[in-house]
Design an enzyme around this catalytic site. Structure first.
Site, PDB file in Angstrom:
ATOM      1  N   LYS A  54      -7.784 -18.061 -71.834  1.00 44.55           N
ATOM      2  CA  LYS A  54      -9.042 -18.469 -71.214  1.00 44.55           C
ATOM      3  C   LYS A  54     -10.103 -18.418 -71.964  1.00 44.55           C
ATOM      4  O   LYS A  54     -11.285 -19.447 -71.892  1.00 44.55           O
ATOM      5  CB  LYS A  54      -9.260 -17.368 -69.986  1.00 44.55           C
ATOM      6  N   GLN A  98      -8.885  -9.226 -65.430  1.00 47.48           N
ATOM      7  CA  GLN A  98      -7.568  -9.545 -65.798  1.00 47.48           C
ATOM      8  C   GLN A  98      -6.735  -8.565 -65.062  1.00 47.48           C
ATOM      9  O   GLN A  98      -6.873  -7.537 -65.250  1.00 47.48           O
ATOM     10  CB  GLN A  98      -7.301  -9.707 -67.321  1.00 47.48           C
ATOM     11  N   ASP A 121     -12.520 -16.208 -59.542  1.00 44.49           N
ATOM     12  CA  ASP A 121     -10.997 -15.868 -59.382  1.00 44.49           C
ATOM     13  C   ASP A 121     -10.717 -16.248 -57.772  1.00 44.49           C
ATOM     14  O   ASP A 121      -9.681 -16.123 -57.262  1.00 44.49           O
ATOM     15  CB  ASP A 121     -10.252 -14.555 -59.777  1.00 44.49           C
TER      16      ASP A 121
END
Ligand code: NAP
Length: 289
Positions: A54, A98, A121
């Protein structure tokens, strides 16, 4: 029939190029540079690779990324403090934690601590709820990537029967709602679904997100279906495969995503897009737009 490959890798490259131009234009017009903060707790190698990928993708398109790496024995309170710090940092437009987190940390509590306007997200309840009523600030990158893949491949969703295997908050449920918004008729299957094959055989568009290699075989797919394989499974011989038996399903489908090279690259591309949106929205707020 032999399916055409839905090439997520090249479509994602196209999107990354668009994002790069958008970042350049925004910087020229406003001086704002989008910034994504990623938090990695512990040293799970797969998670570390995802975060690294990322960060690399951000760099390629001119997005600033801040990587925060924390020890696995970090307390939940310390992680909440870290998130609060990032929430109030005006330089940071987007925050990504994460997953998975170590078992002593309550994942939901952490995701709910991220400001919805920085939640690229799309896992905050306010964004998940927003999806339900059709107006989320952010939608999770994988479902968004699936929709973008269908759209850019000129696949008509309206009126189609979409069947989704898996109902997770990360993939299955948001994908179902996005497809509904596009007027598909949607069936969601899960572990208790009786006769999975009966349902998958009805699908004009079949999305498989179960994390079970070989779950969907050729006989479970309708001739001409569009098959989106979200699964990422590492086998003991090191190969990475999806949830779909690719060669036999490709014989029946009209279009199919490969693993790797299908949904995965789209997920990262959409994360970049969400980060730019977060920055543009912040800038717009400051200027009263
Ligand atoms: P998850 O949270 O484990 O959810 C899996 C879902 O599949 C669950 O809803 C489960 O149902 C359902 N399921 C499992 N076995 C099934 C079966 N035999 N029949 C019907 N349903 C079944 O996983 P996830 O986060 O959604 O991810 C799914 C897969 O996609 C994983 O392989 C993951 O690595 C991959 N993934 C890929 C990307 C990407 O960018 N390419 C992004 C995210 C995830 P129940 O809940 O009822 O048990």
């Amino acid at each position: 029939m032999s399916a055409r490959i839905l090439d997520g890798k090249s479509i994602a490259a196209e999107i990354r190029q668009e994002v790069r131009l958008e970042v350049e234009a925004m910087a020229a017009q406003t001086g704002a540079v989008p910034c994504l903060a990623t938090i990695l707790v512990g040293n799970d190698p797969a998670s570390a690779t995802y975060v690294q990928n990322k960060a690399r993708a951000c760099k390629e398109v001119g997005i600033t990324s801040v990587r925060i790496e924390l020890p696995a024995d970090l307390s939940e309170m310390s992680l909440l403090h870290e998130i609060n710090r990032l929430n109030s940092d005006p330089v940071v437009h987007a925050i990504l934690v994460q997953l998975p987190l170590p078992p002593h940390i309550n994942e939901r509590r952490i995701l709910e601590a991220i400001l919805p306007e920085k939640d690229v997200d799309g896992f905050h309840p306010s964004n998940l709820g927003g999806l339900l009523v059709g107006s989320p600030l952010f939608v999770a990158s994988t479902p968004l990537g699936i929709l973008e893949l269908l759209d850019r491949s000129n696949i008509v969703i309206e009126g189609k029967h979409a069947v989704i295997v898996g109902w997770s908050v990360v993939v299955g449920k948001p994908t179902a709602f996005l497809l509904l918004q596009h007027h598909a008729t949607v069936t969601i299957c899960h572990i208790k679904t009786r006769d999975l094959a009966f349902h998958t055989r009805q699908a004009d568009i079949l999305v498989v997100a179960a994390g079970k290699p070989g779950l969907v075989t050729g006989s479970m797919v309708k001739e001409g279906a569009v098959v989106i394989d979200v699964g990422v499974n590492r086998l003991s011989d090191g190969r990475v495969v999806g949830d779909v038996e690719f060669p036999e399903v490709a014989e029946k489908a009209s279009l199919i995503t490969p693993v790797p090279g299908g949904v995965g690259p789209m997920t990262i591309a959409m994360l970049l897009k969400n980060t730019v949106d977060a920055c543009r929205r912040k800038w717009g707020e400051r200027c009263g737009r």
